[in-house]
Design a protein around this motif. Structure first.
Motif, PDB file in Angstrom:
ATOM      1  N   GLU A   9      -5.144  22.630  10.568  1.00  0.00           N
ATOM      2  CA  GLU A   9      -4.026  21.691  10.603  1.00  0.00           C
ATOM      3  C   GLU A   9      -3.195  21.920  11.861  1.00  0.00           C
ATOM      4  O   GLU A   9      -2.964  23.061  12.250  1.00  0.00           O
ATOM      5  CB  GLU A   9      -3.155  21.865   9.367  1.00  0.00           C
ATOM      6  CG  GLU A   9      -3.844  21.461   8.091  1.00  0.00           C
ATOM      7  CD  GLU A   9      -2.924  21.538   6.893  1.00  0.00           C
ATOM      8  OE1 GLU A   9      -1.705  21.620   7.081  1.00  0.00           O
ATOM      9  OE2 GLU A   9      -3.451  21.511   5.780  1.00  0.00           O
ATOM     10  N   THR A  11      -0.058  20.417  12.179  1.00  0.00           N
ATOM     11  CA  THR A  11       1.353  20.380  11.790  1.00  0.00           C
ATOM     12  C   THR A  11       1.530  20.871  10.355  1.00  0.00           C
ATOM     13  O   THR A  11       0.584  20.874   9.572  1.00  0.00           O
ATOM     14  CB  THR A  11       1.921  18.948  11.890  1.00  0.00           C
ATOM     15  OG1 THR A  11       1.180  18.103  11.021  1.00  0.00           O
ATOM     16  CG2 THR A  11       1.869  18.416  13.308  1.00  0.00           C
ATOM     17  N   VAL A  12       2.759  21.272  10.059  1.00  0.00           N
ATOM     18  CA  VAL A  12       3.129  21.707   8.717  1.00  0.00           C
ATOM     19  C   VAL A  12       4.374  20.935   8.311  1.00  0.00           C
ATOM     20  O   VAL A  12       5.283  20.753   9.114  1.00  0.00           O
ATOM     21  CB  VAL A  12       3.439  23.224   8.686  1.00  0.00           C
ATOM     22  CG1 VAL A  12       3.949  23.650   7.332  1.00  0.00           C
ATOM     23  CG2 VAL A  12       2.227  24.029   9.062  1.00  0.00           C
ATOM     24  N   THR A  13       4.425  20.481   7.075  1.00  0.00           N
ATOM     25  CA  THR A  13       5.602  19.797   6.561  1.00  0.00           C
ATOM     26  C   THR A  13       6.469  20.814   5.819  1.00  0.00           C
ATOM     27  O   THR A  13       6.021  21.434   4.865  1.00  0.00           O
ATOM     28  CB  THR A  13       5.214  18.645   5.619  1.00  0.00           C
ATOM     29  OG1 THR A  13       4.376  17.744   6.340  1.00  0.00           O
ATOM     30  CG2 THR A  13       6.442  17.914   5.117  1.00  0.00           C
ATOM     31  N   TYR A  14       7.696  20.982   6.312  1.00  0.00           N
ATOM     32  CA  TYR A  14       8.646  21.913   5.710  1.00  0.00           C
ATOM     33  C   TYR A  14       9.673  21.146   4.893  1.00  0.00           C
ATOM     34  O   TYR A  14      10.316  20.237   5.419  1.00  0.00           O
ATOM     35  CB  TYR A  14       9.416  22.683   6.786  1.00  0.00           C
ATOM     36  CG  TYR A  14       8.658  23.809   7.424  1.00  0.00           C
ATOM     37  CD1 TYR A  14       8.707  25.085   6.887  1.00  0.00           C
ATOM     38  CD2 TYR A  14       7.925  23.608   8.583  1.00  0.00           C
ATOM     39  CE1 TYR A  14       8.030  26.133   7.481  1.00  0.00           C
ATOM     40  CE2 TYR A  14       7.238  24.652   9.184  1.00  0.00           C
ATOM     41  CZ  TYR A  14       7.307  25.909   8.632  1.00  0.00           C
ATOM     42  OH  TYR A  14       6.630  26.944   9.215  1.00  0.00           O
ATOM     43  N   ASN A  25      12.261  16.390   4.200  1.00  0.00           N
ATOM     44  CA  ASN A  25      11.100  17.090   4.753  1.00  0.00           C
ATOM     45  C   ASN A  25      11.029  16.823   6.246  1.00  0.00           C
ATOM     46  O   ASN A  25      11.417  15.747   6.711  1.00  0.00           O
ATOM     47  CB  ASN A  25       9.801  16.614   4.103  1.00  0.00           C
ATOM     48  CG  ASN A  25       9.742  16.968   2.637  1.00  0.00           C
ATOM     49  OD1 ASN A  25      10.155  18.036   2.231  1.00  0.00           O
ATOM     50  ND2 ASN A  25       9.231  16.053   1.829  1.00  0.00           N
ATOM     51  N   ILE A  26      10.505  17.801   6.978  1.00  0.00           N
ATOM     52  CA  ILE A  26      10.319  17.631   8.417  1.00  0.00           C
ATOM     53  C   ILE A  26       8.966  18.215   8.791  1.00  0.00           C
ATOM     54  O   ILE A  26       8.537  19.227   8.237  1.00  0.00           O
ATOM     55  CB  ILE A  26      11.466  18.289   9.215  1.00  0.00           C
ATOM     56  CG1 ILE A  26      11.410  17.888  10.675  1.00  0.00           C
ATOM     57  CG2 ILE A  26      11.457  19.786   9.053  1.00  0.00           C
ATOM     58  CD1 ILE A  26      12.675  18.204  11.450  1.00  0.00           C
ATOM     59  N   GLU A  27       8.289  17.544   9.697  1.00  0.00           N
ATOM     60  CA  GLU A  27       6.966  17.980  10.124  1.00  0.00           C
ATOM     61  C   GLU A  27       7.072  18.620  11.502  1.00  0.00           C
ATOM     62  O   GLU A  27       7.623  18.021  12.425  1.00  0.00           O
ATOM     63  CB  GLU A  27       6.029  16.773  10.177  1.00  0.00           C
ATOM     64  CG  GLU A  27       4.580  17.142  10.210  1.00  0.00           C
ATOM     65  CD  GLU A  27       3.685  15.952   9.943  1.00  0.00           C
ATOM     66  OE1 GLU A  27       2.850  15.671  10.816  1.00  0.00           O
ATOM     67  OE2 GLU A  27       3.830  15.316   8.889  1.00  0.00           O
ATOM     68  N   VAL A  28       6.560  19.858  11.625  1.00  0.00           N
ATOM     69  CA  VAL A  28       6.596  20.582  12.902  1.00  0.00           C
ATOM     70  C   VAL A  28       5.224  21.183  13.197  1.00  0.00           C
ATOM     71  O   VAL A  28       4.381  21.306  12.315  1.00  0.00           O
ATOM     72  CB  VAL A  28       7.672  21.695  12.912  1.00  0.00           C
ATOM     73  CG1 VAL A  28       9.060  21.116  12.797  1.00  0.00           C
ATOM     74  CG2 VAL A  28       7.438  22.704  11.824  1.00  0.00           C
ATOM     75  N   ASP A  29       5.038  21.592  14.426  1.00  0.00           N
ATOM     76  CA  ASP A  29       3.789  22.203  14.882  1.00  0.00           C
ATOM     77  C   ASP A  29       3.558  23.541  14.186  1.00  0.00           C
ATOM     78  O   ASP A  29       4.498  24.299  13.960  1.00  0.00           O
ATOM     79  CB  ASP A  29       3.860  22.395  16.397  1.00  0.00           C
ATOM     80  CG  ASP A  29       2.531  22.758  17.010  1.00  0.00           C
ATOM     81  OD1 ASP A  29       1.510  22.710  16.308  1.00  0.00           O
ATOM     82  OD2 ASP A  29       2.518  23.084  18.220  1.00  0.00           O
ATOM     83  N   THR A  30       2.318  23.862  13.864  1.00  0.00           N
ATOM     84  CA  THR A  30       2.000  25.100  13.147  1.00  0.00           C
ATOM     85  C   THR A  30       2.165  26.347  14.007  1.00  0.00           C
ATOM     86  O   THR A  30       2.322  27.441  13.480  1.00  0.00           O
ATOM     87  CB  THR A  30       0.547  25.095  12.620  1.00  0.00           C
ATOM     88  OG1 THR A  30      -0.327  24.863  13.711  1.00  0.00           O
ATOM     89  CG2 THR A  30       0.350  24.075  11.554  1.00  0.00           C
ATOM     90  N   LYS A  64       5.387  28.384   7.083  1.00  0.00           N
ATOM     91  CA  LYS A  64       4.433  27.462   6.431  1.00  0.00           C
ATOM     92  C   LYS A  64       4.791  27.141   4.990  1.00  0.00           C
ATOM     93  O   LYS A  64       3.948  26.688   4.225  1.00  0.00           O
ATOM     94  CB  LYS A  64       3.008  27.995   6.541  1.00  0.00           C
ATOM     95  CG  LYS A  64       2.560  28.128   7.969  1.00  0.00           C
ATOM     96  CD  LYS A  64       1.139  28.577   8.079  1.00  0.00           C
ATOM     97  CE  LYS A  64       0.781  28.713   9.543  1.00  0.00           C
ATOM     98  NZ  LYS A  64      -0.563  29.173   9.755  1.00  0.00           N
TER      99      LYS A  64
END
Length: 72
Positions: A9, A11-14, A25-30, A64
């Protein structure tokens, strides 16, 4: 046969919580560090609107998994 490059993956959704209550929720680079994730979250307009004049006591980043911002 599978290719491992498609299983990784990017990106990760935090979920972002304020005082333990999830608000968005916010999506950022892993590949980002805790400090970089914290910087991105605090710069987000949704976070700024929640914090406004309140004081940020602590920002907890669980890699994560989630982000919790303690405000007073």
């Amino acid at each position: 046969k599978y290719e491992e490059k498609y299983l990784k993956e990017d990106t990760v959704t935090y979920p972002v919580a304020f005082n333990g209550k999830t608000r968005f929720n916010i999506e950022v680079d892993t590949n980002l560090s805790k400090a970089e994730i914290e910087k991105i979250i605090l710069a987000d307009p949704k976070t700024k609107s929640r914090i406004e004049e309140k004081k940020v006591i602590k920002v907890i980043v669980v890699p994560k998994r989630m982000v919790n911002i303690v405000i007073k």
